[in-house]
Design a protein around this motif. Structure first.
Motif, PDB file in Angstrom:
ATOM      1  N   GLU A 128       0.796  -1.275  -0.043  1.00 27.71           N
ATOM      2  CA  GLU A 128      -0.028  -0.063  -0.083  1.00 27.71           C
ATOM      3  C   GLU A 128       0.899   1.101  -0.095  1.00 27.71           C
ATOM      4  O   GLU A 128       1.607   1.481   1.181  1.00 27.71           O
ATOM      5  CB  GLU A 128      -1.042   0.070   1.267  1.00 27.71           C
ATOM      6  N   LYS A 129       0.802   2.007  -0.903  1.00 31.98           N
ATOM      7  CA  LYS A 129       1.585   3.148  -1.238  1.00 31.98           C
ATOM      8  C   LYS A 129       1.012   4.413  -0.263  1.00 31.98           C
ATOM      9  O   LYS A 129       1.994   5.177   0.354  1.00 31.98           O
ATOM     10  CB  LYS A 129       1.790   3.654  -2.592  1.00 31.98           C
ATOM     11  N   GLN A 130      -0.048   4.610  -0.193  1.00 30.49           N
ATOM     12  CA  GLN A 130      -0.583   5.726   0.416  1.00 30.49           C
ATOM     13  C   GLN A 130      -0.858   5.420   1.968  1.00 30.49           C
ATOM     14  O   GLN A 130      -1.043   4.302   2.351  1.00 30.49           O
ATOM     15  CB  GLN A 130      -1.921   6.040  -0.337  1.00 30.49           C
ATOM     16  N   HIS A 131      -0.789   6.336   2.747  1.00 29.60           N
ATOM     17  CA  HIS A 131      -1.234   6.414   4.375  1.00 29.60           C
ATOM     18  C   HIS A 131      -2.821   6.333   4.250  1.00 29.60           C
ATOM     19  O   HIS A 131      -3.333   7.359   4.626  1.00 29.60           O
ATOM     20  CB  HIS A 131      -0.626   7.221   5.052  1.00 29.60           C
ATOM     21  N   ASP A 132      -3.318   5.293   3.716  1.00 32.81           N
ATOM     22  CA  ASP A 132      -4.783   5.249   3.886  1.00 32.81           C
ATOM     23  C   ASP A 132      -5.551   4.249   4.853  1.00 32.81           C
ATOM     24  O   ASP A 132      -4.631   3.656   5.754  1.00 32.81           O
ATOM     25  CB  ASP A 132      -5.452   5.222   2.450  1.00 32.81           C
ATOM     26  N   LYS A 133      -6.647   3.944   4.705  1.00 34.20           N
ATOM     27  CA  LYS A 133      -7.282   2.941   5.698  1.00 34.20           C
ATOM     28  C   LYS A 133      -6.795   1.629   5.258  1.00 34.20           C
ATOM     29  O   LYS A 133      -6.386   0.997   6.482  1.00 34.20           O
ATOM     30  CB  LYS A 133      -8.617   2.891   5.394  1.00 34.20           C
ATOM     31  N   ALA A 134      -6.690   1.359   4.237  1.00 40.49           N
ATOM     32  CA  ALA A 134      -6.184  -0.144   3.786  1.00 40.49           C
ATOM     33  C   ALA A 134      -4.640  -0.137   4.199  1.00 40.49           C
ATOM     34  O   ALA A 134      -4.155  -1.251   4.837  1.00 40.49           O
ATOM     35  CB  ALA A 134      -6.017  -0.306   2.229  1.00 40.49           C
ATOM     36  N   PHE A 135      -3.739   0.914   4.372  1.00 42.33           N
ATOM     37  CA  PHE A 135      -2.321   0.885   4.546  1.00 42.33           C
ATOM     38  C   PHE A 135      -2.274   0.707   6.292  1.00 42.33           C
ATOM     39  O   PHE A 135      -1.766  -0.202   6.750  1.00 42.33           O
ATOM     40  CB  PHE A 135      -1.685   2.123   4.402  1.00 42.33           C
ATOM     41  N   TYR A 136      -3.206   1.347   7.005  1.00 37.25           N
ATOM     42  CA  TYR A 136      -3.050   1.121   8.472  1.00 37.25           C
ATOM     43  C   TYR A 136      -3.734  -0.378   8.800  1.00 37.25           C
ATOM     44  O   TYR A 136      -3.384  -0.846   9.829  1.00 37.25           O
ATOM     45  CB  TYR A 136      -3.819   2.272   9.405  1.00 37.25           C
ATOM     46  N   LYS A 137      -4.679  -0.698   8.108  1.00 37.74           N
ATOM     47  CA  LYS A 137      -5.139  -1.962   8.291  1.00 37.74           C
ATOM     48  C   LYS A 137      -4.160  -2.968   8.212  1.00 37.74           C
ATOM     49  O   LYS A 137      -4.015  -4.264   9.089  1.00 37.74           O
ATOM     50  CB  LYS A 137      -6.339  -2.322   7.539  1.00 37.74           C
ATOM     51  N   LEU A 138      -3.305  -2.829   7.162  1.00 40.69           N
ATOM     52  CA  LEU A 138      -2.251  -3.800   6.968  1.00 40.69           C
ATOM     53  C   LEU A 138      -1.144  -3.718   8.045  1.00 40.69           C
ATOM     54  O   LEU A 138      -0.834  -4.718   8.452  1.00 40.69           O
ATOM     55  CB  LEU A 138      -1.483  -3.597   5.714  1.00 40.69           C
ATOM     56  N   CYS A 139      -1.021  -2.610   8.616  1.00 40.61           N
ATOM     57  CA  CYS A 139      -0.041  -2.489   9.656  1.00 40.61           C
ATOM     58  C   CYS A 139      -0.422  -3.122  10.899  1.00 40.61           C
ATOM     59  O   CYS A 139       0.243  -3.743  11.560  1.00 40.61           O
ATOM     60  CB  CYS A 139       0.195  -0.858   9.997  1.00 40.61           C
ATOM     61  N   THR A 140      -1.664  -2.851  11.201  1.00 43.97           N
ATOM     62  CA  THR A 140      -2.304  -3.589  12.514  1.00 43.97           C
ATOM     63  C   THR A 140      -2.618  -4.923  12.187  1.00 43.97           C
ATOM     64  O   THR A 140      -2.498  -5.600  13.131  1.00 43.97           O
ATOM     65  CB  THR A 140      -3.897  -2.872  12.798  1.00 43.97           C
ATOM     66  N   TYR A 141      -2.497  -5.435  10.981  1.00 40.79           N
ATOM     67  CA  TYR A 141      -2.410  -7.041  10.589  1.00 40.79           C
ATOM     68  C   TYR A 141      -1.258  -7.423  11.253  1.00 40.79           C
ATOM     69  O   TYR A 141      -1.222  -8.436  11.862  1.00 40.79           O
ATOM     70  CB  TYR A 141      -2.921  -7.320   9.524  1.00 40.79           C
TER      71      TYR A 141
END
Length: 168
Positions: A128-141
């Protein structure tokens, strides 16, 4: 209330609590209670292995990471703690991408949780290139306590700014 540049996006209530800890000279103590001490990852090779282990556990199908290194040129002043770069090169008729992760050298002397948070953050940029919802969801995963570690890292940076000393 004093300016807390690393906590500007947080609520007034949160900043007020942090300001009280600072006034009481207890911010470093709170961090020492939460985190036991520094990790043992000191070399680029050890960092590479650590990041590859994380990638292998959570992002097996992602593009390979070609280089991982501590970088003394990355500074908090430039609003960066780590960098993910993707370099595209033409090889024959194909376009090949090389991914590199660089982590600020200051992360050689922090608790493992802070290093993990940065590693997870930079690995998430592979997908995920952008700091968006999908990005932070992946971080918390990859790290369920990602947001707590990020907040505590901001507290650490604040303590470092104010006192010039590491709590550990």
């Amino acid at each position: 209330m004093q300016e807390l540049k690393y906590l500007s996006a947080y609520s007034d209530q949160t900043r007020a609590q942090v300001s009280r800890l600072i006034e009481q000279n207890k911010l470093g103590e709170v961090l020492r209670q939460r985190y036991s001490g520094m990790h043992g990852i000191r070399t680029d090779r050890a960092l590479y292995d650590y990041v590859q282990d994380l990638k292998g556990e959570f992002l097996r199908n992602a593009d390979p990471i070609n280089k991982v290194a501590f970088d003394s040129k990355i500074h908090v002043i430039n609003h960066a703690l780590g960098l993910h770069t993707s370099i595209s090169r033409v090889q024959g008729s194909k376009l090949k991408a090389k991914h590199e992760i660089r982590v600020a050298s200051m992360f050689k002397e922090v608790p493992l949780e802070f290093l993990r948070m940065i590693a997870v953050h930079e690995l998430a940029h592979v997908k995920e290139k952008q700091h968006d919802k999908a990005f932070y969801k992946l971080c918390t995963y990859m790290e369920p306590n990602y947001h707590q570690y990020e907040f505590d890292l901001r507290l650490y940076l604040t303590e470092l700014d104010l006192t010039g000393q590491r709590p550990w």
